[in-house]
Design an enzyme around this catalytic site. Structure first.
Site, PDB file in Angstrom:
ATOM      1  N   PHE A  32       0.829  -1.202   0.000  1.00 50.71           N
ATOM      2  CA  PHE A  32       0.000   0.000   0.000  1.00 50.71           C
ATOM      3  C   PHE A  32       0.866   1.255   0.000  1.00 50.71           C
ATOM      4  O   PHE A  32       0.520   2.264  -0.632  1.00 50.71           O
ATOM      5  CB  PHE A  32      -0.962  -0.005   1.192  1.00 50.71           C
ATOM      6  N   LEU A  60       1.890   1.678  -3.497  1.00 49.34           N
ATOM      7  CA  LEU A  60       0.715   2.132  -4.254  1.00 49.34           C
ATOM      8  C   LEU A  60       0.522   3.632  -4.057  1.00 49.34           C
ATOM      9  O   LEU A  60       0.306   4.364  -5.025  1.00 49.34           O
ATOM     10  CB  LEU A  60      -0.534   1.375  -3.810  1.00 49.34           C
ATOM     11  N   HIS A  61       0.590   4.078  -2.816  1.00 48.78           N
ATOM     12  CA  HIS A  61       0.404   5.502  -2.529  1.00 48.78           C
ATOM     13  C   HIS A  61       1.425   6.349  -3.292  1.00 48.78           C
ATOM     14  O   HIS A  61       1.060   7.330  -3.951  1.00 48.78           O
ATOM     15  CB  HIS A  61       0.516   5.744  -1.023  1.00 48.78           C
ATOM     16  N   ARG A  62       2.686   5.962  -3.236  1.00 47.18           N
ATOM     17  CA  ARG A  62       3.708   6.721  -3.968  1.00 47.18           C
ATOM     18  C   ARG A  62       3.453   6.669  -5.472  1.00 47.18           C
ATOM     19  O   ARG A  62       3.656   7.659  -6.183  1.00 47.18           O
ATOM     20  CB  ARG A  62       5.103   6.206  -3.622  1.00 47.18           C
TER      21      ARG A  62
END
Length: 187
Positions: free
Chosen positions: A25, A28-30
């Site tokens: 996650f 994913l955020h980056r």
């Protein structure tokens, strides 16, 4: 949102699934920050079966073109050995919808008092009366443990899956792939 990609964590003897989901996650955020916010949403299809956790599957939702473009980027570097990727594939006909959103806990009354003092210029005693320690909120929601890149501090990103509805609600998704109002297909 006519397509999805499933990212399923593979069993690993060295790392528990929660640790791998936190790492996935975070990447994913980056990746979403670099891709641009708004068009890709996320859900955790195994959340109800995960016994207070989010499960071992992360689903990305969006248009087929957006998902192909996003999955073609290098945001999964270092995680490819830990996930099985399925898709992009079309959303099944008859899928229902649900909001997947971030919920922020008010768990630090001392920080809230400092902010109140700084903003309103009131005395610490007044701030304590306005925001007592008993106001600390404990959430009973599954969460992802992330580290802030700016402060280095770890924090819990609480995630709530709202009830399933029949009609989709349009909107945009933030840099975590979550939205307070927009729905993702649920199947």
């Amino acid at each position: 949102m006519d397509a999805f990609v499933d990212l399923t964590l593979l069993p690993d003897p060295e790392f528990p699934a929660t640790t791998l989901m936190n790492a996935l996650f975070s990447k994913l955020h980056r990746g979403l920050v670099g891709h641009g916010e708004g068009t890709i949403g996320v859900s955790f299809p195994d959340v109800e079966d995960a016994h207070r956790g989010l499960g071992s599957r992360l689903r990305l939702h969006g248009s087929a073109a957006d998902l192909r473009d996003f999955m073609g980027a290098d945001w999964l570097t270092g995680m490819r050995d830990h996930v099985a990727i399925d898709g992009p594939a079309p959303v099944p006909a008859g899928a229902r919808h649900r909001v997947v959103r971030r919920v922020q806990a008010h768990s630090n009354p001392e920080r809230e008092r400092r902010r109140l003092i700084a903003r309103k210029g009131i005395a610490p005693e007044e701030a304590l009366a306005a925001i007592p320690d008993s106001r600390a909120e404990q959430l009973d929601l599954p969460f992802i443990l992330l580290s802030s890149r700016s402060t280095g501090q770890q924090f819990r990103l609480f995630i709530e899956h709202l009830p399933v509805v029949d009609e989709p609600r349009p909107g945009t998704f933030g840099s975590y792939g979550l939205s307070p109002t927009a729905t993702i297909p649920w199947f």
